[in-house]
Scaffold this motif. Structure first.
Motif, PDB file in Angstrom:
ATOM      1  N   MET A 114     -65.221  29.128  -3.821  1.00  0.00           N
ATOM      2  CA  MET A 114     -64.104  28.878  -2.909  1.00  0.00           C
ATOM      3  C   MET A 114     -62.790  28.918  -3.663  1.00  0.00           C
ATOM      4  O   MET A 114     -62.695  28.427  -4.790  1.00  0.00           O
ATOM      5  N   LEU A 115     -61.766  29.516  -3.054  1.00  0.00           N
ATOM      6  CA  LEU A 115     -60.418  29.485  -3.593  1.00  0.00           C
ATOM      7  C   LEU A 115     -59.680  28.313  -2.973  1.00  0.00           C
ATOM      8  O   LEU A 115     -59.677  28.142  -1.750  1.00  0.00           O
ATOM      9  N   SER A 116     -59.073  27.510  -3.828  1.00  0.00           N
ATOM     10  CA  SER A 116     -58.298  26.367  -3.342  1.00  0.00           C
ATOM     11  C   SER A 116     -56.918  26.392  -3.994  1.00  0.00           C
ATOM     12  O   SER A 116     -56.799  26.267  -5.215  1.00  0.00           O
ATOM     13  N   VAL A 117     -55.897  26.579  -3.180  1.00  0.00           N
ATOM     14  CA  VAL A 117     -54.509  26.624  -3.650  1.00  0.00           C
ATOM     15  C   VAL A 117     -53.813  25.361  -3.169  1.00  0.00           C
ATOM     16  O   VAL A 117     -53.839  25.048  -1.973  1.00  0.00           O
ATOM     17  N   THR A 118     -53.197  24.638  -4.104  1.00  0.00           N
ATOM     18  CA  THR A 118     -52.574  23.358  -3.771  1.00  0.00           C
ATOM     19  C   THR A 118     -51.139  23.325  -4.267  1.00  0.00           C
ATOM     20  O   THR A 118     -50.877  23.512  -5.467  1.00  0.00           O
ATOM     21  N   ASP A 119     -50.205  23.127  -3.340  1.00  0.00           N
ATOM     22  CA  ASP A 119     -48.790  22.917  -3.676  1.00  0.00           C
ATOM     23  C   ASP A 119     -48.242  24.016  -4.587  1.00  0.00           C
ATOM     24  O   ASP A 119     -47.510  23.741  -5.540  1.00  0.00           O
ATOM     25  N   THR A 146     -44.624  28.170 -11.015  1.00  0.00           N
ATOM     26  CA  THR A 146     -43.906  27.106 -11.722  1.00  0.00           C
ATOM     27  C   THR A 146     -44.402  25.719 -11.330  1.00  0.00           C
ATOM     28  O   THR A 146     -43.933  24.713 -11.863  1.00  0.00           O
ATOM     29  N   GLY A 147     -45.348  25.649 -10.419  1.00  0.00           N
ATOM     30  CA  GLY A 147     -45.917  24.370 -10.037  1.00  0.00           C
ATOM     31  C   GLY A 147     -47.128  24.562  -9.156  1.00  0.00           C
ATOM     32  O   GLY A 147     -47.362  25.645  -8.613  1.00  0.00           O
ATOM     33  N   GLY A 148     -47.915  23.495  -9.019  1.00  0.00           N
ATOM     34  CA  GLY A 148     -49.099  23.545  -8.190  1.00  0.00           C
ATOM     35  C   GLY A 148     -50.327  23.985  -8.968  1.00  0.00           C
ATOM     36  O   GLY A 148     -50.293  24.151 -10.191  1.00  0.00           O
ATOM     37  N   SER A 149     -51.426  24.185  -8.252  1.00  0.00           N
ATOM     38  CA  SER A 149     -52.678  24.548  -8.902  1.00  0.00           C
ATOM     39  C   SER A 149     -53.440  25.570  -8.077  1.00  0.00           C
ATOM     40  O   SER A 149     -53.297  25.643  -6.852  1.00  0.00           O
ATOM     41  N   VAL A 150     -54.240  26.370  -8.785  1.00  0.00           N
ATOM     42  CA  VAL A 150     -55.131  27.346  -8.179  1.00  0.00           C
ATOM     43  C   VAL A 150     -56.515  27.140  -8.779  1.00  0.00           C
ATOM     44  O   VAL A 150     -56.657  27.161 -10.007  1.00  0.00           O
ATOM     45  N   GLU A 151     -57.516  26.924  -7.946  1.00  0.00           N
ATOM     46  CA  GLU A 151     -58.890  26.757  -8.414  1.00  0.00           C
ATOM     47  C   GLU A 151     -59.778  27.791  -7.750  1.00  0.00           C
ATOM     48  O   GLU A 151     -59.649  28.049  -6.552  1.00  0.00           O
ATOM     49  N   LEU A 152     -60.673  28.376  -8.529  1.00  0.00           N
ATOM     50  CA  LEU A 152     -61.668  29.302  -8.003  1.00  0.00           C
ATOM     51  C   LEU A 152     -63.038  28.785  -8.404  1.00  0.00           C
ATOM     52  O   LEU A 152     -63.362  28.723  -9.589  1.00  0.00           O
ATOM     53  N   ASP A 153     -63.808  28.390  -7.422  1.00  0.00           N
ATOM     54  CA  ASP A 153     -65.119  27.772  -7.656  1.00  0.00           C
ATOM     55  C   ASP A 153     -65.024  26.628  -8.667  1.00  0.00           C
ATOM     56  O   ASP A 153     -65.852  26.495  -9.573  1.00  0.00           O
ATOM     57  N   GLY A 154     -63.992  25.813  -8.515  1.00  0.00           N
ATOM     58  CA  GLY A 154     -63.820  24.631  -9.350  1.00  0.00           C
ATOM     59  C   GLY A 154     -63.125  24.870 -10.673  1.00  0.00           C
ATOM     60  O   GLY A 154     -62.812  23.906 -11.381  1.00  0.00           O
ATOM     61  N   LEU A 155     -62.862  26.124 -11.043  1.00  0.00           N
ATOM     62  CA  LEU A 155     -62.179  26.427 -12.300  1.00  0.00           C
ATOM     63  C   LEU A 155     -60.679  26.478 -12.052  1.00  0.00           C
ATOM     64  O   LEU A 155     -60.196  27.242 -11.217  1.00  0.00           O
ATOM     65  N   GLU A 156     -59.936  25.653 -12.781  1.00  0.00           N
ATOM     66  CA  GLU A 156     -58.479  25.606 -12.663  1.00  0.00           C
ATOM     67  C   GLU A 156     -57.873  26.830 -13.353  1.00  0.00           C
ATOM     68  O   GLU A 156     -57.914  26.962 -14.573  1.00  0.00           O
ATOM     69  N   ILE A 157     -57.313  27.745 -12.576  1.00  0.00           N
ATOM     70  CA  ILE A 157     -56.776  28.998 -13.098  1.00  0.00           C
ATOM     71  C   ILE A 157     -55.416  28.792 -13.755  1.00  0.00           C
ATOM     72  O   ILE A 157     -55.106  29.421 -14.779  1.00  0.00           O
ATOM     73  N   THR A 158     -54.602  27.915 -13.193  1.00  0.00           N
ATOM     74  CA  THR A 158     -53.226  27.778 -13.665  1.00  0.00           C
ATOM     75  C   THR A 158     -53.139  27.174 -15.060  1.00  0.00           C
ATOM     76  O   THR A 158     -52.106  27.279 -15.713  1.00  0.00           O
ATOM     77  N   ALA A 184     -61.320  34.758 -16.356  1.00  0.00           N
ATOM     78  CA  ALA A 184     -61.176  34.281 -14.973  1.00  0.00           C
ATOM     79  C   ALA A 184     -60.706  35.398 -14.051  1.00  0.00           C
ATOM     80  O   ALA A 184     -61.119  35.477 -12.890  1.00  0.00           O
ATOM     81  N   ARG A 185     -59.856  36.276 -14.566  1.00  0.00           N
ATOM     82  CA  ARG A 185     -59.351  37.381 -13.740  1.00  0.00           C
ATOM     83  C   ARG A 185     -60.449  38.374 -13.373  1.00  0.00           C
ATOM     84  O   ARG A 185     -60.310  39.114 -12.393  1.00  0.00           O
ATOM     85  N   ARG A 186     -61.539  38.393 -14.134  1.00  0.00           N
ATOM     86  CA  ARG A 186     -62.645  39.276 -13.774  1.00  0.00           C
ATOM     87  C   ARG A 186     -63.238  38.887 -12.435  1.00  0.00           C
ATOM     88  O   ARG A 186     -63.827  39.728 -11.734  1.00  0.00           O
ATOM     89  N   ASP A 187     -63.089  37.616 -12.066  1.00  0.00           N
ATOM     90  CA  ASP A 187     -63.647  37.128 -10.809  1.00  0.00           C
ATOM     91  C   ASP A 187     -62.715  37.337  -9.625  1.00  0.00           C
ATOM     92  O   ASP A 187     -63.060  36.982  -8.490  1.00  0.00           O
ATOM     93  N   MET A 188     -61.521  37.896  -9.888  1.00  0.00           N
ATOM     94  CA  MET A 188     -60.538  38.095  -8.819  1.00  0.00           C
ATOM     95  C   MET A 188     -60.181  39.570  -8.761  1.00  0.00           C
ATOM     96  O   MET A 188     -59.373  40.060  -9.552  1.00  0.00           O
ATOM     97  N   GLY A 189     -60.808  40.300  -7.847  1.00  0.00           N
ATOM     98  CA  GLY A 189     -60.500  41.719  -7.698  1.00  0.00           C
ATOM     99  C   GLY A 189     -59.156  41.896  -7.020  1.00  0.00           C
ATOM    100  O   GLY A 189     -58.918  41.332  -5.949  1.00  0.00           O
TER     101      GLY A 189
END
Length: 275
Positions: A1-6, A55-67, A77-82
């Protein structure tokens, strides 16, 4: 799951492209991001995989914090995002096959990447993917020999070959005619369903968003002002997204007049208090 926060993006000039956007994308749904020019749609997509640095907030893909990643961890991590680009982002002098196989560059050594050396399994799957996107027989054509629709299909095939967990798509139909645009959208939604991966699309054409998306998100001036199904995108919602109109406050309780049924009014007030 992709979860984008703030999620926020402020440029050195002080311009705020994103002002705290939240979004979850899961399953095999297709989510379309719409809004007027300058709303922050492309910035939002590009901040998710950090082609543009938020410049702020967080991006998680399957629980991995990308930011919070850098270096090799970010590359992995980018390999998982086409990523599928508006301007295709192909190497024009290379063949279709070479462009598609570049989707596997994150999985080979630097030396093999330099020599464009890929495994037999990768090459076999590339042929399968080219057939799937309707480019069978074009593998040896140079990218600059293709039409716009064919180039977009090469970009889609390249992204599929990554075996991503999500597809991020930036304006895939902006330079295509209506018939080709629908063919590309058909392909993207089929991939979402068949490969069981979500697709997040930034798109200008509202009619295509309504026709193909499971969910629509509206951005205006860097803020999320709408989220709902295509059926929810009524004229009021469109006015808020594209003209900045305020949504009327329908929650106010109507005061009964002499002509109103007082019993009905009391019942409505009670129901609203309970809601």
């Amino acid at each position: 799951m992709l979860s984008v926060t703030d999620l926020q993006k402020t440029y050195p000039s002080g311009d705020e492209a994103l002002k705290g956007v939240d979004l979850d994308v899961t399953g095999n749904e297709t989510v379309a991001v719409i809004g007027p020019s300058g709303a922050g749609k492309s910035t939002f997509i590009r901040c998710i995989n950090r082609l543009t640095e938020p410049t702020g907030g967080s991006v998680e893909l399957d629980g991995l914090e990308i930011t919070g990643l850098s270096g090799k961890e970010l590359r992995n991590a980018r390999r998982d995002m086409g990523m599928i680009f508006q301007e295709y982002n192909l190497i024009e002098r290379l063949t279709v096959m070479e462009n598609v196989l570049s989707g596997r560059l994150g999985y080979v050594s630097t030396w093999d990447a330099f020599r464009r050396k890929f495994s037999g399994e990768d090459i076999e799957r590339a042929y399968e993917v080219l057939d799937r996107v309707g480019l069978e027989g074009h593998e040896n054509n140079r990218a600059d020999e293709l039409s716009g629709g064919q180039r977009q299909r090469v970009g889609i095939a390249r992204a599929i070959l990554q075996r991503p967990k999500i597809l991020l798509v930036d304006e895939p139909t902006s330079s295509l005619d209506p018939e080709t645009s629908r063919a590309v959208m058909d392909l993207l939604t089929e991939i979402a369903a068949e490969d069981d991966i979500p697709v997040l699309i930034n798109i200008h054409e509202v009619d295509l968003a309504e026709e193909y998306a499971d969910r629509i998100v509206g951005l205006r001036d860097g803020e999320k002002v709408f989220e709902g199904t295509p059926a929810d995108l009524d004229e009021t919602a469109r006015g808020q997204i594209y003209r900045g109109e305020e949504i009327p406050d329908d929650t106010a309780v109507k005061r009964p007049s002499d002509d109103d049924d007082p019993t009905e009014s009391t019942t409505q007030e009670g129901a609203m208090r309970r809601g």
